[in-house]
Design an enzyme around this catalytic site. Structure first.
Site, PDB file in Angstrom:
ATOM      1  N   CYS A   5       0.842  -1.201   0.000  1.00 40.57           N
ATOM      2  CA  CYS A   5       0.000   0.000   0.000  1.00 40.57           C
ATOM      3  C   CYS A   5       0.880   1.255   0.000  1.00 40.57           C
ATOM      4  CB  CYS A   5      -0.961   0.004   1.189  1.00 40.57           C
ATOM      5  SG  CYS A   5      -2.393  -1.084   0.948  1.00 40.57           S
ATOM      6  N   ASP A  28      10.438  -6.852  -8.560  1.00 43.07           N
ATOM      7  CA  ASP A  28      10.701  -7.413  -7.230  1.00 43.07           C
ATOM      8  C   ASP A  28      12.080  -6.935  -6.762  1.00 43.07           C
ATOM      9  OD1 ASP A  28       9.468 -10.149  -5.614  1.00 43.07           O
ATOM     10  OD2 ASP A  28      11.484  -9.450  -5.109  1.00 43.07           O
ATOM     11  N   HIS A  98      -0.608 -10.339  -4.549  1.00 41.18           N
ATOM     12  CA  HIS A  98       0.277  -9.983  -5.659  1.00 41.18           C
ATOM     13  C   HIS A  98       0.533 -11.213  -6.505  1.00 41.18           C
ATOM     14  CE1 HIS A  98       2.585 -11.019  -2.065  1.00 41.18           C
ATOM     15  NE2 HIS A  98       3.459 -11.601  -2.884  1.00 41.18           N
TER      16      HIS A  98
HETATM   17  P1  5GP Z   1       5.510 -13.348  -1.363  1.00 40.69           P
HETATM   18  O1  5GP Z   1       6.474 -14.306  -0.760  1.00 40.69           O
HETATM   19  O2  5GP Z   1       4.723 -12.582  -0.316  1.00 40.69           O
HETATM   20  O3  5GP Z   1       4.635 -13.972  -2.415  1.00 40.69           O
HETATM   21  O4  5GP Z   1       6.384 -12.323  -2.173  1.00 40.69           O
HETATM   22  C1  5GP Z   1       6.721 -11.058  -1.709  1.00 40.69           C
HETATM   23  C2  5GP Z   1       7.754 -10.510  -2.658  1.00 40.69           C
HETATM   24  O5  5GP Z   1       7.856  -9.119  -2.435  1.00 40.69           O
HETATM   25  C3  5GP Z   1       9.158 -11.100  -2.484  1.00 40.69           C
HETATM   26  O6  5GP Z   1       9.578 -11.688  -3.712  1.00 40.69           O
HETATM   27  C4  5GP Z   1      10.006  -9.903  -2.084  1.00 40.69           C
HETATM   28  O7  5GP Z   1      11.293  -9.936  -2.649  1.00 40.69           O
HETATM   29  C5  5GP Z   1       9.182  -8.721  -2.579  1.00 40.69           C
HETATM   30  N1  5GP Z   1       9.328  -7.516  -1.791  1.00 40.69           N
HETATM   31  C6  5GP Z   1       9.275  -7.399  -0.434  1.00 40.69           C
HETATM   32  N2  5GP Z   1       9.408  -6.126  -0.054  1.00 40.69           N
HETATM   33  C7  5GP Z   1       9.547  -5.398  -1.193  1.00 40.69           C
HETATM   34  C8  5GP Z   1       9.735  -3.999  -1.438  1.00 40.69           C
HETATM   35  O8  5GP Z   1       9.788  -3.160  -0.538  1.00 40.69           O
HETATM   36  N3  5GP Z   1       9.834  -3.625  -2.742  1.00 40.69           N
HETATM   37  C9  5GP Z   1       9.776  -4.522  -3.771  1.00 40.69           C
HETATM   38  N4  5GP Z   1       9.897  -4.044  -5.020  1.00 40.69           N
HETATM   39  N5  5GP Z   1       9.610  -5.846  -3.570  1.00 40.69           N
HETATM   40  C10 5GP Z   1       9.498  -6.272  -2.293  1.00 40.69           C
HETATM   41 ZN    ZN Z   2      -1.805  -3.292   1.312  1.00 40.80          ZN
END
Ligand code: 5GP
Ligand code: ZN
Length: 108
Positions: A5, A28, A98
């Site tokens: 958000c 990412d 996402h």
């Molecule tokens: P999940 O494991 O929740 O499906 O994936 C979360 C993804 O968000 C991970 O691949 C992680 O590298 C990415 N991520 C986490 N924090 C940030 C951020 O602050 N900026 C960006 N661009 N990616 C993020």
């Molecule tokens: Zn959110």
């Protein structure tokens, strides 16, 4: 407010690749593939697990945008992954839905 958000509201910077009224896509921060883009609805919904019928079109919109972003990068030639991690047991770390678009490996 969750981290995605904050990215949506531009309170945290990101490497934005696409934005419209209802969703954004950004790179990412810790890529697991040569191309690793996250496609995120602007509405805060925690997870696919939490999504209700009234918001089900969000899922189609995310997948459609993933397909287009992949195509624009030529990934339709080699193939790619579109992945929702759903809940902790499904590897979800950020509690805002996402879609991961991953590709760019050198495969025919
Ligand atoms: P999940 O494991 O929740 O499906 O994936 C979360 C993804 O968000 C991970 O691949 C992680 O590298 C990415 N991520 C986490 N924090 C940030 C951020 O602050 N900026 C960006 N661009 N990616 C993020
Ligand atoms: Zn959110």
């Amino acid at each position: 407010m969750c981290i995605f958000c904050k990215i949506i509201k531009k309170q945290i910077s990101s490497d934005l690749v696409y934005e419209n009224d209802t969703l954004i896509a950004f790179k990412d921060i810790k890529p697991s593939a040569p191309v690793h883009i996250l496609i995120v609805p602007k509405k805060h919904i925690e997870s696919v697990i939490a999504i209700e019928a009234e918001d089900k079109n969000v899922l189609g919109d995310l997948v459609w945008r993933g397909k287009i972003l992949a195509q624009e990068r030529g990934l339709d030639k080699t193939g790619y992954k579109l992945i929702f991690n759903c809940g902790r047991g499904g590897g979800q770390i950020i509690d805002h839905i996402h879609l991961h678009l991953m590709g760019g490996w050198d495969k025919k």
